[in-house]
Design a protein around this motif. Structure first.
Motif, PDB file in Angstrom:
ATOM      1  N   ALA A 328       0.854  -1.186   0.000  1.00  7.80           N
ATOM      2  CA  ALA A 328       0.000   0.000   0.000  1.00  7.80           C
ATOM      3  C   ALA A 328       0.891   1.237   0.000  1.00  7.80           C
ATOM      4  O   ALA A 328       1.310   1.702   1.071  1.00  7.80           O
ATOM      5  CB  ALA A 328      -0.910  -0.004   1.225  1.00  7.80           C
ATOM      6  N   PRO A 329       1.223   1.786  -1.164  1.00  7.27           N
ATOM      7  CA  PRO A 329       2.111   2.955  -1.202  1.00  7.27           C
ATOM      8  C   PRO A 329       1.563   4.103  -0.362  1.00  7.27           C
ATOM      9  O   PRO A 329       0.356   4.335  -0.302  1.00  7.27           O
ATOM     10  CB  PRO A 329       2.134   3.322  -2.692  1.00  7.27           C
ATOM     11  N   GLY A 330       2.469   4.805   0.296  1.00 10.27           N
ATOM     12  CA  GLY A 330       2.092   5.947   1.122  1.00 10.27           C
ATOM     13  C   GLY A 330       2.482   7.243   0.451  1.00 10.27           C
ATOM     14  O   GLY A 330       2.164   7.472  -0.717  1.00 10.27           O
ATOM     15  N   THR A 331       3.226   8.073   1.156  1.00  9.75           N
ATOM     16  CA  THR A 331       3.652   9.356   0.614  1.00  9.75           C
ATOM     17  C   THR A 331       4.895   9.821   1.360  1.00  9.75           C
ATOM     18  O   THR A 331       5.159   9.364   2.479  1.00  9.75           O
ATOM     19  CB  THR A 331       2.541  10.413   0.751  1.00  9.75           C
ATOM     20  N   VAL A 332       5.653  10.721   0.752  1.00  8.28           N
ATOM     21  CA  VAL A 332       6.804  11.307   1.441  1.00  8.28           C
ATOM     22  C   VAL A 332       6.409  12.558   2.211  1.00  8.28           C
ATOM     23  O   VAL A 332       7.185  13.049   3.030  1.00  8.28           O
ATOM     24  CB  VAL A 332       7.932  11.667   0.444  1.00  8.28           C
ATOM     25  N   ASP A 333       5.200  13.074   1.957  1.00 12.52           N
ATOM     26  CA  ASP A 333       4.754  14.304   2.609  1.00 12.52           C
ATOM     27  C   ASP A 333       3.237  14.262   2.733  1.00 12.52           C
ATOM     28  O   ASP A 333       2.538  14.378   1.724  1.00 12.52           O
ATOM     29  CB  ASP A 333       5.196  15.522   1.792  1.00 12.52           C
ATOM     30  N   PRO A 334       2.701  14.107   3.948  1.00 13.57           N
ATOM     31  CA  PRO A 334       1.245  14.014   4.108  1.00 13.57           C
ATOM     32  C   PRO A 334       0.494  15.227   3.580  1.00 13.57           C
ATOM     33  O   PRO A 334      -0.584  15.087   2.993  1.00 13.57           O
ATOM     34  CB  PRO A 334       1.069  13.871   5.626  1.00 13.57           C
ATOM     35  N   HIS A 335       1.049  16.423   3.788  1.00  7.15           N
ATOM     36  CA  HIS A 335       0.381  17.631   3.287  1.00  7.15           C
ATOM     37  C   HIS A 335       0.337  17.617   1.761  1.00  7.15           C
ATOM     38  O   HIS A 335      -0.687  17.943   1.150  1.00  7.15           O
ATOM     39  CB  HIS A 335       1.112  18.884   3.773  1.00  7.15           C
ATOM     40  N   ASP A 406       0.465  14.213  10.273  1.00  7.50           N
ATOM     41  CA  ASP A 406       1.872  13.840  10.396  1.00  7.50           C
ATOM     42  C   ASP A 406       1.947  12.415  10.899  1.00  7.50           C
ATOM     43  O   ASP A 406       0.918  11.770  11.153  1.00  7.50           O
ATOM     44  CB  ASP A 406       2.649  14.811  11.293  1.00  7.50           C
ATOM     45  N   ALA A 407       3.155  11.910  11.040  1.00  3.35           N
ATOM     46  CA  ALA A 407       3.344  10.499  11.372  1.00  3.35           C
ATOM     47  C   ALA A 407       2.760  10.120  12.719  1.00  3.35           C
ATOM     48  O   ALA A 407       2.444   8.951  12.958  1.00  3.35           O
ATOM     49  CB  ALA A 407       4.838  10.154  11.340  1.00  3.35           C
ATOM     50  N   GLY A 408       2.582  11.087  13.636  1.00  4.50           N
ATOM     51  CA  GLY A 408       2.122  10.759  14.968  1.00  4.50           C
ATOM     52  C   GLY A 408       0.708  11.189  15.276  1.00  4.50           C
ATOM     53  O   GLY A 408       0.265  11.106  16.417  1.00  4.50           O
ATOM     54  N   VAL A 409      -0.042  11.607  14.263  1.00  3.70           N
ATOM     55  CA  VAL A 409      -1.384  12.124  14.505  1.00  3.70           C
ATOM     56  C   VAL A 409      -2.355  10.983  14.794  1.00  3.70           C
ATOM     57  O   VAL A 409      -2.149   9.838  14.386  1.00  3.70           O
ATOM     58  CB  VAL A 409      -1.858  12.943  13.284  1.00  3.70           C
ATOM     59  N   ASP A 410      -3.419  11.287  15.531  1.00 11.84           N
ATOM     60  CA  ASP A 410      -4.508  10.332  15.725  1.00 11.84           C
ATOM     61  C   ASP A 410      -5.261  10.227  14.408  1.00 11.84           C
ATOM     62  O   ASP A 410      -5.866  11.185  13.937  1.00 11.84           O
ATOM     63  CB  ASP A 410      -5.437  10.833  16.839  1.00 11.84           C
ATOM     64  N   ARG A 411      -5.226   9.048  13.792  1.00 11.86           N
ATOM     65  CA  ARG A 411      -5.751   8.904  12.430  1.00 11.86           C
ATOM     66  C   ARG A 411      -7.257   9.118  12.347  1.00 11.86           C
ATOM     67  O   ARG A 411      -7.754   9.734  11.393  1.00 11.86           O
ATOM     68  CB  ARG A 411      -5.371   7.528  11.885  1.00 11.86           C
ATOM     69  N   SER A 436      -1.700   9.341   3.161  1.00  9.93           N
ATOM     70  CA  SER A 436      -0.925  10.343   3.894  1.00  9.93           C
ATOM     71  C   SER A 436      -0.495   9.848   5.269  1.00  9.93           C
ATOM     72  O   SER A 436       0.604  10.153   5.737  1.00  9.93           O
ATOM     73  CB  SER A 436      -1.731  11.635   4.058  1.00  9.93           C
ATOM     74  N   LEU A 437      -1.380   9.093   5.936  1.00 17.20           N
ATOM     75  CA  LEU A 437      -1.097   8.641   7.289  1.00 17.20           C
ATOM     76  C   LEU A 437      -0.668   7.191   7.356  1.00 17.20           C
ATOM     77  O   LEU A 437      -0.427   6.657   8.433  1.00 17.20           O
ATOM     78  CB  LEU A 437      -2.323   8.876   8.181  1.00 17.20           C
ATOM     79  N   GLY A 438      -0.595   6.513   6.203  1.00 16.35           N
ATOM     80  CA  GLY A 438      -0.118   5.136   6.165  1.00 16.35           C
ATOM     81  C   GLY A 438      -0.959   4.178   6.969  1.00 16.35           C
ATOM     82  O   GLY A 438      -0.441   3.227   7.553  1.00 16.35           O
ATOM     83  N   ASP A 439      -2.281   4.401   7.001  1.00 19.40           N
ATOM     84  CA  ASP A 439      -3.160   3.553   7.809  1.00 19.40           C
ATOM     85  C   ASP A 439      -3.434   2.247   7.066  1.00 19.40           C
ATOM     86  O   ASP A 439      -3.979   2.269   5.955  1.00 19.40           O
ATOM     87  CB  ASP A 439      -4.470   4.278   8.091  1.00 19.40           C
ATOM     88  N   PRO A 440      -3.098   1.094   7.651  1.00 18.38           N
ATOM     89  CA  PRO A 440      -3.307  -0.188   6.967  1.00 18.38           C
ATOM     90  C   PRO A 440      -4.729  -0.715   7.074  1.00 18.38           C
ATOM     91  O   PRO A 440      -5.029  -1.792   6.560  1.00 18.38           O
ATOM     92  CB  PRO A 440      -2.334  -1.131   7.691  1.00 18.38           C
TER      93      PRO A 440
END
Length: 492
Positions: A328-335, A406-411, A436-440
């Motif tokens: 599941a590809p994510g992103t290098v920048d959530p924004h 960001d990587a630590g936000v509550d999804r 953006s948040l890499g949620d599986p």
């Protein structure tokens, strides 16, 4: 013995994995040998130690904190990250993702705690209880790994390596390298591998030429499907794909905390890793750039566990077997990705108009993607009025901090806030949460390809509950089942 790669029944199960040199568990735990003072990854090819002499640790930092040194043969500091940190939504999982992104090095433990909404003492206590090391120790282990890469892949002076890796002083750097690698920095550089090994050949390159890296992963990797996803959504000027199929090279610009970066990742990687080349304006960004590329390519996933869970559903079993290692590809920048979802086909125009031009173009790479601060008051004349309004509202909320990605936000909280953006619907919010948040564990039944796949396989929305916590991957298999060529994602 094993319930999945991250949860095993007792240390005897872990020792069985060590005896079988099972690479699926690399990064999920580490083992140390009391008689040698060395810690390793489970797949280390060295002679298996006696059970009585073995101790197990959840992280490399925990092993180092107990006085063990990294094995020079299997390089346990270079394993894939644990898939647990991507699935967990609690404070420990969020903290681990932020530490990997370099937040402790840039903002300190207090900055990490502020992002998580906890006190520094609470964060320290929870990390120690769960992973055997606090945020400072975890960040220190990461700095040591960065230092080893720089020592063994560039001719940078040792003093420059120390500060580029994030150490506060040369003395701290020297002491850490001696403690973790049982060698001086100069000795570690001299001991770099000269020939390829099963764990990758770090090689050597000049600093001006960039840094060659191996990006490790566990299990099978459906690299063609991942590159297909990236090729379908390229933002001109920011990304490009070169080469022929099975030999493609994905290239893009990176906006990093200390400067600009150019990354190239090859489709034809090695056995267990992707080949990457990084050119960085400031080498202090090496750790952050590497972690962001890992998220983009979903390299910390555990495909064997995912396939085992989804394969229990008879409706999915056949399609899961047909595409081993689907990621599941994510992103290098959530924004950036959130803006791309809203701008859709006009993302390239937005990038060229509002993004920062590179001082020197690199092939088709000409711009950094614009910051949300640069978009908050944009006119967006090139966009249709509804898209214009939504994009401006999204950029303003991100720039003002009313919406955090960001990587630590509550999804879950982030998705709720995304749905509150005028014109941004539930499908877009779910897609941003996923990428953006890499949620599986995201499944949008509003996606046409997913609905088609569900119809073809005879499954209903209620069936999705048994796919937790891997509903994102179930959606990829459903979408693939609806296509002749089995592409992993639908075009948003």
């Amino acid at each position: 013995m094993v319930t999945d790669a991250g949860e095993m029944i007792g240390d005897d199960g872990r020792y069985e994995a060590v005896c079988s040199r099972d690479a699926r568990f690399d990064g999920e735990f580490f083992f140390a040998v009391a008689t040698t003072g060395i810690y390793c990854r489970p797949s280390c090819p060295a002679t298996t130690p006696k059970r009585a002499n073995v101790r197990f640790f959840p992280t490399a930092a925990a092993a180092q904190g107990s006085g063990f040194r990294a094995c020079r043969r299997c390089r346990p500091d270079a394993v894939p990250g644990s898939a647990a940190w991507d699935t967990r939504a609690d404070v420990v999982g969020r903290a681990m993702r932020l530490i990997a992104d370099g937040v402790v090095d840039r903002e300190g433990v207090s900055g990490l705690a502020a992002r998580l909404g906890y006190s520094a003492r609470q964060v320290q206590r929870q990390l120690n209880a769960e992973v055997g090391a606090g945020p400072t120790a975890l960040a220190r282990a990461q700095r040591a790994h960065t230092a080893r890469i720089l020592l063994q892949t560039t001719p940078m002076p040792v003093t420059d390596v120390a500060f580029a890796a994030g150490f506060a002083s040369v003395r701290q750097f020297n002491d850490t390298v001696r403690e973790i690698y049982a060698a001086t920095p100069t000795g570690l550089r001299a001991a770099r591998p000269r020939t390829p090994t099963r764990f990758g050949d770090v090689g050597a390159a000049g600093a001006a030429a960039g840094i060659p890296l191996r990006l490790p992963f566990r299990g099978p990797y459906a690299v063609e499907e991942t590159f297909d996803v990236l090729a379908a959504d390229l933002v001109s000027g920011v990304e490009e794909m070169t080469g022929l199929r099975s030999g493609r090279r994905y290239r893009r610009t990176l906006r990093l905390p200390h400067g600009v970066g150019i990354a190239e990742v090859r489709e034809d990687g090695g056995d267990g890793w992707l080949v990457c080349h990084l050119c960085l304006q400031d080498l202090r960004d090496l750790t952050t750039a590497t972690q962001r590329l890992r998220r983009l390519f979903d390299l910390d996933a555990d495909p064997c566990t995912i396939a085992e869970q989804l394969g229990l559903d008879p409706a999915l079993a056949q399609v899961v077997v047909a595409r081993p290692g689907l990621r599941a590809p994510g992103t290098v920048d959530p924004h950036e990705f959130a803006v791309r979802v809203v701008a859709a086909g006009a993302a390239g125009l937005v990038a060229r108009r509002y993004g920062q031009p590179l001082a020197t173009a690199r092939g088709g790479l000409t711009h950094l993607f614009p910051r949300v601060e640069d978009l908050a008051d944009g006119s967006f004349d090139e966009l249709a009025p509804p898209v214009r309004r939504t994009l401006r509202a999204l950029a303003r909320r991100l720039a003002d901090g009313d919406l955090a990605l960001d990587a630590g936000v509550d999804r879950a909280a982030a998705e709720k806030a995304l749905r509150a953006v005028p014109g941004l619907g539930p499908h877009a919010a779910a897609y941003i949460r996923m990428r953006s948040l890499g949620d599986p564990d995201v499944l949008s039944t509003e996606d046409g390809a997913i609905r088609a796949g569900m119809s073809r396989l005879g499954v209903a929305a209620v069936d999705a509950e048994r796919w937790r916590p891997w509903r994102t991957y179930a959606g990829l298999h459903l979408a693939a089942a609806a296509r002749d060529r089995g592409k992993a994602f639908s075009t948003f």
